[in-house]
Scaffold this motif. Structure first.
Motif, PDB file in Angstrom:
ATOM      1  N   MET A   1       0.845  -1.187   0.000  1.00 36.36           N
ATOM      2  CA  MET A   1       0.000   0.000   0.000  1.00 36.36           C
ATOM      3  C   MET A   1       0.881   1.239   0.000  1.00 36.36           C
ATOM      4  SD  MET A   1      -3.098   1.014   2.582  1.00 36.36           S
ATOM      5  CE  MET A   1      -2.723  -0.427   3.496  1.00 36.36           C
ATOM      6  N   SER A   2       0.661   2.173  -0.929  1.00 38.13           N
ATOM      7  CA  SER A   2       1.471   3.379  -1.000  1.00 38.13           C
ATOM      8  C   SER A   2       0.962   4.418  -0.024  1.00 38.13           C
ATOM      9  CB  SER A   2       1.417   3.936  -2.433  1.00 38.13           C
ATOM     10  OG  SER A   2       0.104   4.326  -2.755  1.00 38.13           O
ATOM     11  N   SER A   3       1.804   5.424   0.252  1.00 32.73           N
ATOM     12  CA  SER A   3       1.416   6.447   1.212  1.00 32.73           C
ATOM     13  C   SER A   3       0.234   7.260   0.710  1.00 32.73           C
ATOM     14  CB  SER A   3       2.597   7.378   1.501  1.00 32.73           C
ATOM     15  OG  SER A   3       3.039   7.998   0.307  1.00 32.73           O
ATOM     16  N   ARG A   4       0.097   7.458  -0.581  1.00 35.99           N
ATOM     17  CA  ARG A   4      -1.031   8.237  -1.076  1.00 35.99           C
ATOM     18  C   ARG A   4      -2.341   7.504  -0.899  1.00 35.99           C
ATOM     19  NH1 ARG A   4       0.036   8.013  -7.613  1.00 35.99           N
ATOM     20  NH2 ARG A   4      -0.170   5.756  -7.872  1.00 35.99           N
ATOM     21  N   ASP A   5      -2.287   6.187  -0.779  1.00 39.46           N
ATOM     22  CA  ASP A   5      -3.511   5.430  -0.522  1.00 39.46           C
ATOM     23  C   ASP A   5      -4.031   5.699   0.873  1.00 39.46           C
ATOM     24  OD1 ASP A   5      -3.482   4.205  -2.983  1.00 39.46           O
ATOM     25  OD2 ASP A   5      -2.165   2.607  -2.292  1.00 39.46           O
ATOM     26  N   LEU A   6      -3.197   6.252   1.735  1.00 43.33           N
ATOM     27  CA  LEU A   6      -3.593   6.483   3.111  1.00 43.33           C
ATOM     28  C   LEU A   6      -4.120   7.890   3.326  1.00 43.33           C
ATOM     29  CD1 LEU A   6      -0.477   4.847   4.779  1.00 43.33           C
ATOM     30  CD2 LEU A   6      -2.702   3.805   4.415  1.00 43.33           C
ATOM     31  N   ASP A   7      -4.166   8.713   2.286  1.00 36.19           N
ATOM     32  CA  ASP A   7      -4.511  10.113   2.465  1.00 36.19           C
ATOM     33  C   ASP A   7      -6.009  10.386   2.382  1.00 36.19           C
ATOM     34  OD1 ASP A   7      -1.914  10.859   2.767  1.00 36.19           O
ATOM     35  OD2 ASP A   7      -1.588  11.250   0.633  1.00 36.19           O
ATOM     36  N   ILE A 155      -6.078   2.005   9.096  1.00 35.70           N
ATOM     37  CA  ILE A 155      -5.075   1.312   9.906  1.00 35.70           C
ATOM     38  C   ILE A 155      -5.403  -0.176   9.981  1.00 35.70           C
ATOM     39  CG2 ILE A 155      -6.247   1.750  12.111  1.00 35.70           C
ATOM     40  CD1 ILE A 155      -2.445   1.540  11.413  1.00 35.70           C
ATOM     41  N   PHE A 156      -6.715  -0.525   9.981  1.00 38.74           N
ATOM     42  CA  PHE A 156      -7.070  -1.942   9.937  1.00 38.74           C
ATOM     43  C   PHE A 156      -6.681  -2.545   8.587  1.00 38.74           C
ATOM     44  CE2 PHE A 156     -10.266  -1.044  13.400  1.00 38.74           C
ATOM     45  CZ  PHE A 156      -9.586  -1.767  14.359  1.00 38.74           C
ATOM     46  N   ALA A 157      -6.825  -1.760   7.530  1.00 37.01           N
ATOM     47  CA  ALA A 157      -6.355  -2.235   6.225  1.00 37.01           C
ATOM     48  C   ALA A 157      -4.834  -2.390   6.240  1.00 37.01           C
ATOM     49  CB  ALA A 157      -6.774  -1.260   5.126  1.00 37.01           C
ATOM     50  N   GLY A 158      -4.156  -1.494   6.987  1.00 36.41           N
ATOM     51  CA  GLY A 158      -2.710  -1.625   7.136  1.00 36.41           C
ATOM     52  C   GLY A 158      -2.329  -2.893   7.869  1.00 36.41           C
ATOM     53  N   SER A 328      -8.508  -6.568   1.359  1.00 33.37           N
ATOM     54  CA  SER A 328      -8.576  -5.632   2.474  1.00 33.37           C
ATOM     55  C   SER A 328      -8.300  -4.210   2.004  1.00 33.37           C
ATOM     56  CB  SER A 328      -7.573  -6.044   3.553  1.00 33.37           C
ATOM     57  OG  SER A 328      -7.599  -5.134   4.622  1.00 33.37           O
ATOM     58  N   TRP A 329      -7.333  -4.055   1.118  1.00 32.83           N
ATOM     59  CA  TRP A 329      -7.048  -2.737   0.560  1.00 32.83           C
ATOM     60  C   TRP A 329      -8.247  -2.207  -0.208  1.00 32.83           C
ATOM     61  CZ3 TRP A 329      -6.911  -1.021  -4.529  1.00 32.83           C
ATOM     62  CH2 TRP A 329      -6.385   0.269  -4.712  1.00 32.83           C
ATOM     63  N   LEU A 330      -8.899  -3.072  -0.972  1.00 33.22           N
ATOM     64  CA  LEU A 330     -10.050  -2.644  -1.767  1.00 33.22           C
ATOM     65  C   LEU A 330     -11.195  -2.167  -0.884  1.00 33.22           C
ATOM     66  CD1 LEU A 330     -10.173  -5.388  -4.566  1.00 33.22           C
ATOM     67  CD2 LEU A 330      -9.631  -2.954  -4.849  1.00 33.22           C
ATOM     68  N   MET A 381     -12.134 -13.227   3.178  1.00 30.37           N
ATOM     69  CA  MET A 381     -11.772 -12.781   4.521  1.00 30.37           C
ATOM     70  C   MET A 381     -11.187 -11.369   4.485  1.00 30.37           C
ATOM     71  SD  MET A 381     -12.573 -15.158   6.697  1.00 30.37           S
ATOM     72  CE  MET A 381     -11.517 -15.129   8.146  1.00 30.37           C
ATOM     73  N   GLY A 382     -10.445 -11.040   3.453  1.00 28.34           N
ATOM     74  CA  GLY A 382      -9.851  -9.711   3.364  1.00 28.34           C
ATOM     75  C   GLY A 382     -10.878  -8.612   3.261  1.00 28.34           C
ATOM     76  N   ILE A 383     -11.977  -8.876   2.588  1.00 26.16           N
ATOM     77  CA  ILE A 383     -13.043  -7.885   2.480  1.00 26.16           C
ATOM     78  C   ILE A 383     -13.810  -7.753   3.790  1.00 26.16           C
ATOM     79  CG2 ILE A 383     -15.294  -7.436   1.410  1.00 26.16           C
ATOM     80  CD1 ILE A 383     -14.179  -8.415  -1.198  1.00 26.16           C
ATOM     81  N   LEU A 384     -14.070  -8.868   4.445  1.00 27.28           N
ATOM     82  CA  LEU A 384     -14.956  -8.864   5.612  1.00 27.28           C
ATOM     83  C   LEU A 384     -14.244  -8.574   6.928  1.00 27.28           C
ATOM     84  CD1 LEU A 384     -17.709  -9.290   6.850  1.00 27.28           C
ATOM     85  CD2 LEU A 384     -17.308 -11.762   6.794  1.00 27.28           C
ATOM     86  N   TYR A 385     -13.066  -9.128   7.133  1.00 26.43           N
ATOM     87  CA  TYR A 385     -12.396  -9.044   8.439  1.00 26.43           C
ATOM     88  C   TYR A 385     -12.159  -7.611   8.902  1.00 26.43           C
ATOM     89  CZ  TYR A 385     -10.632 -12.844  11.389  1.00 26.43           C
ATOM     90  OH  TYR A 385     -10.490 -13.813  12.343  1.00 26.43           O
ATOM     91  N   PRO A 386     -11.543  -6.739   8.092  1.00 27.17           N
ATOM     92  CA  PRO A 386     -11.333  -5.365   8.562  1.00 27.17           C
ATOM     93  C   PRO A 386     -12.647  -4.639   8.840  1.00 27.17           C
ATOM     94  CG  PRO A 386      -9.977  -5.838   6.649  1.00 27.17           C
ATOM     95  CD  PRO A 386     -10.953  -6.963   6.769  1.00 27.17           C
ATOM     96  N   ARG A 387     -13.675  -4.934   8.059  1.00 25.42           N
ATOM     97  CA  ARG A 387     -14.957  -4.265   8.246  1.00 25.42           C
ATOM     98  C   ARG A 387     -15.578  -4.616   9.596  1.00 25.42           C
ATOM     99  NH1 ARG A 387     -17.911  -1.738   4.265  1.00 25.42           N
ATOM    100  NH2 ARG A 387     -15.881  -1.745   3.226  1.00 25.42           N
ATOM    101  N   LEU A 388     -15.377  -5.838  10.053  1.00 27.73           N
ATOM    102  CA  LEU A 388     -15.896  -6.219  11.362  1.00 27.73           C
ATOM    103  C   LEU A 388     -15.192  -5.454  12.478  1.00 27.73           C
ATOM    104  CD1 LEU A 388     -16.227 -10.088  10.895  1.00 27.73           C
ATOM    105  CD2 LEU A 388     -18.043  -8.369  10.787  1.00 27.73           C
TER     106      LEU A 388
END
Length: 463
Positions: A1-7, A155-158, A328-330, A381-388
């Motif tokens: 994940m790039s830093s601009r994705d976190l902005d 941060i959960f995606a991180g 998770s990133w998506l 799991m990547g889509i659902l886990y961070p959302r929970l």
């Protein structure tokens, strides 16, 4: 994940919220974010590595009878660590709880890495599980106390992205180490990096963390319930290797005790799937049980049924880790993925994966089917886990962040441990049959859990 994705502003943020400059990698959060993600990365490497090398560990230490227990045992005792850490964090600054958790985490690695017998190895795994359970809860509380809500999803995606490197090289490295210098270095090599991560996180925590205005007294009764729950799950796991009536009586009694003991440790209505936070907690238990109970048998079926090496068998775990991180990133990047859609995508990914595993076990398909199928499980799991995790904090207040975070982790660990124990019982009962039928039985049981996840998904939102 790039830093601009976190902005940018993430899904689940309140209208008008604006992410601080630099996002989770800005000057205010940089070292805390890096340190926490490094801890997650090391935990991820250890989890993936153990799953990869367990066939080799079991062979060398003559511990086939404790194979499932080596996975379910740490999950069971982690509940005690979760409750302790959650109560500790609710009373003030969680720094000391983090330090204690990491010390136990590292001690468990040392014991497991130097074990000469399977029982000693399992003791190390139990100590590691106690520390790992506390670590999970404390990191959730740190997110709630340090980061603004607009950055929670990121941060959960991180955290999920921290699985990328272990997923890429972890299983392969673990397999290579097991076949060359020995599987012990999978554990011993991680200890130094754990200390490095702590050096990044603890100094920043000293002044950054806020504390509730009113501290919640530690309830000894919750710790006792956690111990009872852990004992029940451990008994359930050990019953897999029993014979005669004990093999079927003990699991029923242990499951009843576990259901009784977990009630004070989770929000009211969780076992009834009430809408909102209770269903979020239950959903975590169901998908964790589905994924991790099936994952234990993924490298095993490739090693035992196809004669592949541990390094090659780890490719399935690598595929799942990569798709987990990408998904998770998506989910953090695109607000159009609603909570309900995330629940459906998660259940769908697990469904496709289990269909591939069962088909391979029945018809002895090419092992590539296992790798591809398990990649779908990781994506779901990547889509659902961070959302929970985001929903749990959304439904929480500063006074109960520790309780709700520990409840989420308790549901995760308990669901996984019970599912592992149940699949181990089924696997042991079908072991005398020819072919892949023991695997079919174990995977079929996870299908039931996946079906329940489909039913609970629509209830994640408050009505």
């Amino acid at each position: 994940m790039s830093s601009r994705d976190l902005d940018s502003v993430t899904a689940g943020s309140a209208p008008g919220d604006v992410a601080p400059p630099g996002g989770v990698l800005g000057p205010r959060f940089r070292w805390t974010s890096i340190g926490m993600c490094l801890l997650i990365m090391l935990a991820a490497f250890e989890a993936l590595a153990v799953t990869t090398i367990m066939p080799e560990v079991s062979r060398e230490l003559h511990g086939d009878a404790l194979y499932a227990f080596a996975f379910a045992g740490p999950l069971a005792v982690s509940v005690v660590g979760m409750v302790s850490a959650g109560a500790w964090a609710d009373r003030g600054n969680p720094r000391n709880a983090l330090i204690a958790s990491v010390v136990l985490f590292a001690a468990g690695l040392l014991i497991a890495g130097t074990a000469s017998t399977m029982p000693v190895f399992v003791v190390g795994r139990l100590v590691h599980g106690l520390g790992g359970g506390g670590l999970t809860v404390v990191l959730y509380v740190i997110v709630a106390r340090v980061y603004p809500p607009v950055l929670h999803a990121r941060i959960f995606a991180g955290f999920a992205a921290a699985w990328v490197i272990p997923s890429l090289i972890g299983p392969f490295i673990a397999g290579v180490l097991a076949e060359t210098v020995g599987w012990r270095w999978v554990f011993l090599g991680v200890v130094t990096l754990v200390a490095l991560a702590m050096l990044m996180v603890v100094p920043v925590m000293r002044g950054a963390l806020t504390t509730p205005q009113e501290t919640t007294p530690i309830r000894v009764s919750r710790l006792l319930w956690a111990v009872l729950l852990a004992v029940a799950v451990l008994a359930l796991t050990l019953a897999a290797e029993a014979s005669g009536p004990v093999q079927w009586i003990v699991p029923v009694v242990a499951a009843a005790v576990a259901a009784f003991a977990i009630r004070p440790l989770i929000p009211r209505g969780t076992l009834l799937a009430r809408a909102g936070l209770p269903s979020v907690i239950l959903m975590r238990a169901l998908v964790a049980g589905t994924f991790f109970a099936a994952e234990v048998y993924v490298p095993r079926i490739m090693v035992t049924e196809y004669g592949l090496s541990a390094a090659v068998a780890g490719l399935a775990l690598t595929a799942a880790g990569l798709t987990w991180s990408a998904a998770s990133w998506l989910q953090g990047r695109f607000p159009s993925i609603t909570d309900l859609a995330a629940a459906r995508f998660g259940a769908l990914g697990l469904t496709i994966a289990l269909a591939c595993l069962i088909s391979t076990a029945v018809w002895h398909l090419h092992p590539t089917v296992v790798v591809v199928g398990w990649a779908f499980a990781g994506g779901g799991m990547g889509i659902l886990y961070p959302r929970l995790g985001v929903l749990t904090l959304k439904y929480s207040t500063p006074e109960n962040q520790g309780f709700n975070s520990s409840a989420l982790s308790i549901a995760d660990a308990t669901g996984s441990a019970i599912a592992l124990a149940a699949t181990a019982i089924v696997f042991a009962a079908l072991r005398l049959l020819d072919g892949g039928w023991p695997y079919v039985g174990a995977f079929a049981l996870t299908v039931v859990l996946c079906g329940l996840a489909w039913a609970v998904g629509p209830r994640l939102l408050r009505r």
